[in-house]
Design a protein around this motif. Structure first.
Motif, short mmCIF file in Angstrom:
data_model
loop_
_atom_site.label_atom_id
_atom_site.label_comp_id
_atom_site.label_asym_id
_atom_site.label_seq_id
_atom_site.Cartn_x
_atom_site.Cartn_y
_atom_site.Cartn_z
N ALA A 136 24.28 -15.28 51.32
CA ALA A 136 25.69 -14.97 51.07
C ALA A 136 26.08 -13.67 51.77
O ALA A 136 25.30 -12.72 51.85
CB ALA A 136 25.94 -14.85 49.57
N TRP A 152 30.87 -12.75 49.04
CA TRP A 152 30.40 -13.79 48.14
C TRP A 152 31.12 -13.76 46.80
O TRP A 152 31.45 -14.82 46.24
CB TRP A 152 28.89 -13.66 47.91
CG TRP A 152 28.50 -12.54 46.98
CD1 TRP A 152 28.22 -11.25 47.31
CD2 TRP A 152 28.40 -12.60 45.55
NE1 TRP A 152 27.93 -10.50 46.20
CE2 TRP A 152 28.02 -11.30 45.10
CE3 TRP A 152 28.56 -13.63 44.61
CZ2 TRP A 152 27.83 -11.02 43.75
CZ3 TRP A 152 28.36 -13.33 43.27
CH2 TRP A 152 28.01 -12.05 42.85
N GLN A 166 22.11 -13.28 45.69
CA GLN A 166 22.94 -14.13 46.55
C GLN A 166 22.61 -13.92 48.03
O GLN A 166 22.56 -14.86 48.81
CB GLN A 166 24.43 -13.85 46.29
CG GLN A 166 24.93 -14.38 44.96
CD GLN A 166 24.83 -15.89 44.85
OE1 GLN A 166 25.19 -16.62 45.77
NE2 GLN A 166 24.34 -16.36 43.72
N PHE A 191 18.55 -15.18 48.51
CA PHE A 191 18.20 -16.58 48.35
C PHE A 191 19.23 -17.56 48.92
O PHE A 191 18.91 -18.72 49.17
CB PHE A 191 17.97 -16.91 46.87
CG PHE A 191 16.77 -16.23 46.28
CD1 PHE A 191 15.50 -16.70 46.54
CD2 PHE A 191 16.91 -15.12 45.46
CE1 PHE A 191 14.38 -16.08 45.99
CE2 PHE A 191 15.80 -14.49 44.91
CZ PHE A 191 14.53 -14.98 45.17
N HIS A 192 20.48 -17.10 49.07
CA HIS A 192 21.52 -18.03 49.47
C HIS A 192 22.24 -17.61 50.75
O HIS A 192 23.21 -18.26 51.16
CB HIS A 192 22.54 -18.20 48.33
CG HIS A 192 21.91 -18.66 47.05
ND1 HIS A 192 21.45 -19.95 46.87
CD2 HIS A 192 21.62 -18.00 45.89
CE1 HIS A 192 20.94 -20.06 45.66
NE2 HIS A 192 21.02 -18.89 45.05
N ARG A 229 14.23 -17.74 42.43
CA ARG A 229 14.51 -19.15 42.62
C ARG A 229 13.24 -19.97 42.80
O ARG A 229 12.23 -19.48 43.29
CB ARG A 229 15.38 -19.34 43.85
CG ARG A 229 16.90 -19.28 43.66
CD ARG A 229 17.42 -18.18 42.80
NE ARG A 229 18.88 -18.21 42.79
CZ ARG A 229 19.63 -17.58 41.93
NH1 ARG A 229 19.07 -16.83 40.99
NH2 ARG A 229 20.94 -17.66 41.98
N GLN A 244 20.22 -25.13 37.09
CA GLN A 244 20.31 -25.78 38.38
C GLN A 244 18.92 -26.13 38.91
O GLN A 244 17.92 -25.56 38.48
CB GLN A 244 21.05 -24.85 39.36
CG GLN A 244 22.52 -24.66 38.98
CD GLN A 244 23.11 -23.41 39.60
OE1 GLN A 244 22.76 -22.30 39.23
NE2 GLN A 244 24.03 -23.59 40.54
#
Length: 262
Positions: A207, A211, A201, A204-205, A99, A153
């Protein structure tokens, strides 16, 4: 579908020990392919993948290589040729989806993404095409891109740019070698359910283990793209059944690029 449509295929698959790459390898074996070179970073995963393919009746080898290094790309092709004599199929599935927005992407991250996602496929194609030209034989290449090649994105700026570059490279190679019967196409999958995505996921997120369930519940068709589904299309594009198809960039998603709202 002809069960034997890839009986004459001898393929190299980057990222071949897991995810999309391994799903393609399994599909090719199901369609008669008996010679596969899997390329990746993990010898442990490679050994497991080779063992699984051999149980299905194929002859497979694993080459540990870093796709960001042109010398290792060349070596992977050379090892495949030494083992099987000829290679007429290539799937570039290895990629990094690290990312980074426009404002926080470092030069190091940018260079890393382009090295893996563009330079790697470039030099893998160079090695295979040089062999095919010298042998005066036809062949087929499939590059795995992403729907992010259309725009992507905001947190995938450099990644999206790398996939856009690979899209142009796909068409350029297709045009350059169509007279030699060497075809080059690409697939652009949307959000996929892969082991690598689970890692992304979480990393970076933030999750949790649920998820995938949450992500699929929000999709129009109630699922993310599955590797085994995409593998059928890639195997077709490699096979002689796809005829003169070259220079095609095929979206593989439930969301349609360019649509705004309903």
């Amino acid at each position: 579908m002809s069960v034997e449509r890839n009986a004459g295929t001898r393929a190299i698959i980057t990222g071949g020990a897991q995810g999309i790459g391994f799903a393609v390898a399994q599909q090719l074996v199901a369609e008669g392919c008996e010679a596969l070179v899997l390329v990746g970073r993990s010898p442990e995963k490679g050994a497991l993948a080779v063992a699984a393919l051999e149980k299905l009746g194929a002859e497979a080898i694993f080459v540990s290589a870093d796709m960001s290094r042109p010398d290792e790309c060349a070596r992977a092709v050379e090892v495949g040729l030494e083992r099987f004599g000829t290679i007429n199929g290539l799937v570039n599935a290895a990629a990094s989806s690290a990312r980074g927005t426009l404002t926080d992407t470092t030069p190091e991250l940018f260079d890393s993404l382009f090295a893996t996602n563009v330079r790697g496929p470039f030099f893998m194609m160079q090695g295979v095409v040089r062999h095919l030209l010298a042998a005066k034989k036809p062949g087929a290449i499939v590059n795995v891109l992403s729907m992010s090649a259309h725009a992507g994105q905001s947190f995938l700026t450099a990644y999206s740019a790398s996939k856009g570059a690979l899209a142009v490279l796909t068409k350029n190679v297709a045009n350059a070698y169509r007279g030699n019967r060497i075809r080059c196409n690409a697939v652009l999958p949307g959000w996929m359910d892969t082991p690598g995505e689970a890692v992304v996921q979480a990393k970076f997120h933030g999750a949790g283990p649920d998820w995938l369930e949450k992500a699929e519940a929000a999709q129009p068709m109630g699922q993310l793209v599955k590797p085994h589904q995409l593998a059928v299309l890639i195997a077709y594009m490699l096979s002689p059944q796809s005829g003169v198809m070259t220079g095609s960039l095929v979206d593989y998603d439930q969301n349609v690029a360019g649509v705004i709202g309903d």
